[in-house]
Design an enzyme around this catalytic site. Structure first.
Site, PDB file in Angstrom:
ATOM      1  N   ARG A  28      -1.423  -7.295   5.009  1.00 43.25           N
ATOM      2  CA  ARG A  28      -2.269  -6.104   4.849  1.00 43.25           C
ATOM      3  C   ARG A  28      -3.683  -6.440   4.364  1.00 43.25           C
ATOM      4  NH1 ARG A  28       0.788  -1.182   4.721  1.00 43.25           N
ATOM      5  NH2 ARG A  28       2.342  -1.505   6.335  1.00 43.25           N
ATOM      6  N   ARG A  32      -6.945  -0.604   3.800  1.00 43.70           N
ATOM      7  CA  ARG A  32      -7.629   0.307   2.885  1.00 43.70           C
ATOM      8  C   ARG A  32      -8.320  -0.323   1.689  1.00 43.70           C
ATOM      9  NH1 ARG A  32      -2.761   4.337   2.445  1.00 43.70           N
ATOM     10  NH2 ARG A  32      -1.831   2.284   2.577  1.00 43.70           N
ATOM     11  N   ARG A  41     -12.598   3.477  10.146  1.00 45.68           N
ATOM     12  CA  ARG A  41     -11.447   4.299  10.477  1.00 45.68           C
ATOM     13  C   ARG A  41     -11.720   5.796  10.341  1.00 45.68           C
ATOM     14  NH1 ARG A  41      -6.264   3.983   9.685  1.00 45.68           N
ATOM     15  NH2 ARG A  41      -6.517   6.158  10.178  1.00 45.68           N
ATOM     16  N   ASP A  77       0.533  -1.855  14.179  1.00 41.55           N
ATOM     17  CA  ASP A  77       1.595  -1.405  13.293  1.00 41.55           C
ATOM     18  C   ASP A  77       2.932  -1.679  13.965  1.00 41.55           C
ATOM     19  OD1 ASP A  77       1.892   0.229  10.621  1.00 41.55           O
ATOM     20  OD2 ASP A  77       3.488   0.887  11.975  1.00 41.55           O
ATOM     21  N   TYR A 152      13.514   3.116  10.329  1.00 43.97           N
ATOM     22  CA  TYR A 152      12.586   4.238  10.550  1.00 43.97           C
ATOM     23  C   TYR A 152      13.134   5.218  11.581  1.00 43.97           C
ATOM     24  CZ  TYR A 152       8.932   2.191   7.690  1.00 43.97           C
ATOM     25  OH  TYR A 152       8.218   1.708   6.622  1.00 43.97           O
TER      26      TYR A 152
HETATM   27  O1  CP3 Z   1      -3.560  -6.465   7.629  1.00 43.44           O
HETATM   28  C1  CP3 Z   1      -2.443  -6.322   8.179  1.00 43.44           C
HETATM   29  O2  CP3 Z   1      -1.380  -6.648   7.639  1.00 43.44           O
HETATM   30  C2  CP3 Z   1      -2.427  -5.881   9.639  1.00 43.44           C
HETATM   31  C3  CP3 Z   1      -1.923  -4.696  10.032  1.00 43.44           C
HETATM   32  C4  CP3 Z   1      -0.564  -4.104   9.680  1.00 43.44           C
HETATM   33  C5  CP3 Z   1      -0.423  -2.714   9.465  1.00 43.44           C
HETATM   34  N1  CP3 Z   1       0.905  -2.437   9.387  1.00 43.44           N
HETATM   35  C6  CP3 Z   1      -1.535  -1.768   9.393  1.00 43.44           C
HETATM   36  C7  CP3 Z   1      -1.334  -0.479   8.708  1.00 43.44           C
HETATM   37  C8  CP3 Z   1       0.714  -4.668   9.661  1.00 43.44           C
HETATM   38  C9  CP3 Z   1       1.120  -6.123   9.800  1.00 43.44           C
HETATM   39  C10 CP3 Z   1       1.623  -3.588   9.475  1.00 43.44           C
HETATM   40  C11 CP3 Z   1       3.088  -3.759   9.480  1.00 43.44           C
HETATM   41  C12 CP3 Z   1       3.924  -2.682   8.944  1.00 43.44           C
HETATM   42  N2  CP3 Z   1       3.834  -1.338   9.156  1.00 43.44           N
HETATM   43  C13 CP3 Z   1       5.099  -2.917   8.201  1.00 43.44           C
HETATM   44  C14 CP3 Z   1       5.616  -4.274   7.826  1.00 43.44           C
HETATM   45  C15 CP3 Z   1       4.837  -4.834   6.708  1.00 43.44           C
HETATM   46  C16 CP3 Z   1       5.152  -4.289   5.345  1.00 43.44           C
HETATM   47  O3  CP3 Z   1       4.205  -3.812   4.696  1.00 43.44           O
HETATM   48  O4  CP3 Z   1       6.307  -4.356   4.933  1.00 43.44           O
HETATM   49  C17 CP3 Z   1       5.669  -1.672   7.893  1.00 43.44           C
HETATM   50  C18 CP3 Z   1       6.924  -1.432   7.091  1.00 43.44           C
HETATM   51  C19 CP3 Z   1       4.866  -0.674   8.519  1.00 43.44           C
HETATM   52  C20 CP3 Z   1       5.071   0.790   8.526  1.00 43.44           C
HETATM   53  C21 CP3 Z   1       3.915   1.458   7.869  1.00 43.44           C
HETATM   54  N3  CP3 Z   1       2.750   1.740   8.542  1.00 43.44           N
HETATM   55  C22 CP3 Z   1       3.737   1.821   6.517  1.00 43.44           C
HETATM   56  C23 CP3 Z   1       4.783   1.685   5.448  1.00 43.44           C
HETATM   57  C24 CP3 Z   1       2.427   2.314   6.389  1.00 43.44           C
HETATM   58  C25 CP3 Z   1       1.709   2.748   5.130  1.00 43.44           C
HETATM   59  C26 CP3 Z   1       1.635   4.221   4.954  1.00 43.44           C
HETATM   60  C27 CP3 Z   1       0.572   4.588   3.942  1.00 43.44           C
HETATM   61  O5  CP3 Z   1      -0.405   5.203   4.360  1.00 43.44           O
HETATM   62  O6  CP3 Z   1       0.730   4.240   2.763  1.00 43.44           O
HETATM   63  C28 CP3 Z   1       1.823   2.270   7.649  1.00 43.44           C
HETATM   64  C29 CP3 Z   1       0.439   2.634   7.993  1.00 43.44           C
HETATM   65  C30 CP3 Z   1      -0.491   1.484   8.075  1.00 43.44           C
HETATM   66  N4  CP3 Z   1      -0.261   0.358   8.817  1.00 43.44           N
HETATM   67  C31 CP3 Z   1      -1.771   1.393   7.490  1.00 43.44           C
HETATM   68  C32 CP3 Z   1      -2.315   0.161   7.887  1.00 43.44           C
HETATM   69  C33 CP3 Z   1      -3.684  -0.396   7.590  1.00 43.44           C
HETATM   70  C34 CP3 Z   1      -2.431   2.462   6.635  1.00 43.44           C
HETATM   71  C35 CP3 Z   1      -3.018   3.473   7.560  1.00 43.44           C
HETATM   72  C36 CP3 Z   1      -4.393   3.926   7.195  1.00 43.44           C
HETATM   73  O7  CP3 Z   1      -5.249   3.094   6.860  1.00 43.44           O
HETATM   74  O8  CP3 Z   1      -4.603   5.127   7.340  1.00 43.44           O
END
Ligand code: CP3
Length: 345
Positions: A28, A32, A41, A77, A152
């Protein structure tokens, strides 16, 4: 010849070859915690952003430029491939993926089908644009593992206890295996698209599999994760297999078909290397909350992790899980500099 990602510290460490320094990147790292990410974004939904090669390229490059990390992680994602085959879902800010019609019966399986490269031409384009920009810096492609994706889909969204998922797994094993076999095809194909377009390493995220016992992992999960990882086995690129709370599962996750096993902060790297029998490279494992501690405390912990990692066949410095949104990005840069400085060989 100009240097290539194959010569990078990250790829060397992942392949258990000597590396010039301990490579470092952060799960990540794009997201954010960066003001430039929030600016880019603004006004675009997460899933839309993931499908726009211009945005994906810029967001993926932001942390590489800012922190000088040893790898880029593809901005996407784990639910993007599900969305690409038509599953009705959304990524809700502050919540995570939410599924319109959770999968609980055999009839619900009709929401899924095989993923092909033709479903995600934008992913191929994004990876090509990125690898051209990145030069010798490796790009890490990724996918969600079958168990975490199934959680999920079955729960309908994020879950603390995974009760519907475990009820289905134990109550209707045939349906569970069919669901996971389908998800393994999707994950494997998503990894393969990224690898064929130029990613140098892939990571399979099984974020929530630490909720299972070793016995359930072996019976219900291992073969499906192995199939997803196996989809890129012929491409000769290192595979990282990561989950949270997986101290008991580490050897099983390596045996599923990875060269590198991700370790969260609950298990020391020394213990992880012992449990893995010295066979695998390890990735980890700074507690992301420690990025909020005074620098002296953080520095001490970073030095310990780098030292422990030197006993592993290969070590990629990372967090034990993703960067927390309120993290000060300057602290991340300082950690990168410290890891490079103390590990230079
Ligand atoms: O920098 C990175 O790691 C690259 C991008 C990345 C994202 N999601 C972007 C993202 C990666 C590798 C993921 C994988 C992901 N997504 C996982 C596995 C990694 C982990 O953290 O365990 C999981 C479980 C998800 C599912 C998911 N998508 C979650 C739990 C969330 C967060 C929700 C929140 O807003 O708190 C997301 C959304 C997400 N994926 C964001 C980002 C940057 C936030 C969205 C935003 O910025 O509005």
């Amino acid at each position: 010849m100009s240097p290539s990602p194959r010569d990078s510290a990250l790829v060397h460490a992942a392949r258990r070859e000597p590396a010039a320094h301990t490579p470092v990147w952060f799960m990540r790292q794009a997201g954010r915690s960066l003001p430039e990410y929030r600016a880019l974004r603004a006004g675009t939904q997460m899933l839309q952003a993931c499908r726009r090669p211009d945005l994906v390229t810029e967001i993926t490059l932001q942390p590489v430029r800012r922190h000088g990390v040893d790898a880029a992680i593809f901005f996407s994602d784990i639910v993007v491939p599900l969305h690409a085959i038509g599953v009705d879902l959304d990524i809700v800010p502050g919540v995570g993926p939410v599924i319109a019609r959770p999968i609980r019966s055999r009839a619900d399986l009709s929401q899924l089908r095989d993923l092909t490269a033709a479903d995600v031409p934008d992913i191929t384009e994004s990876v090509r644009l990125l690898t051209a920009e990145l030069g010798a810096t490796p790009l890490i492609g990724f996918a969600g593992a079958p168990f975490t994706l199934a959680s999920y889909l079955v729960e309908g969204g994020p879950s603390k206890n995974h009760e519907h998922t475990k009820a289905l797994m134990h109550g209707d094993p045939a349906l569970w295996h069919d669901l996971c076999a389908q998800l393994a095809q999707i994950s494997g194909a998503f990894l393969r698209v990224q690898a064929q377009a130029g990613a140098s390493v892939v990571q399979l995220f099984d974020s929530w599999v630490g909720h299972l016992s070793r016995a359930d992992y072996t019976t219900y999960v291992a073969e499906h994760s192995a199939r997803a990882l196996g989809a890129v086995a012929d491409l000769d690129i290192p595979r990282i297999h990561f989950g949270v709370g997986t101290g008991e599962l580490l050897p099983l996750m390596g045996a599923a078909g990875a060269e590198v096993v991700g370790v969260d902060y609950r298990v020391s790297l020394t213990d992880a290397v012992a449990r893995l029998g010295g066979e695998y490279a390890v990735q980890g494992n700074l507690d992301p909350a420690l990025l909020f501690a005074p620098w002296e405390a953080l520095e001490r912990r970073v030095r310990e992790i780098v030292a422990e990692g030197q006993a592993a066949p290969g070590h990629i410095f990372n967090l034990g899980h993703g960067v927390l949104p309120d993290t000060d990005p300057d602290v991340l840069t300082r950690v990168v500099d410290l890891v490079h400085e103390i590990s230079a060989r």
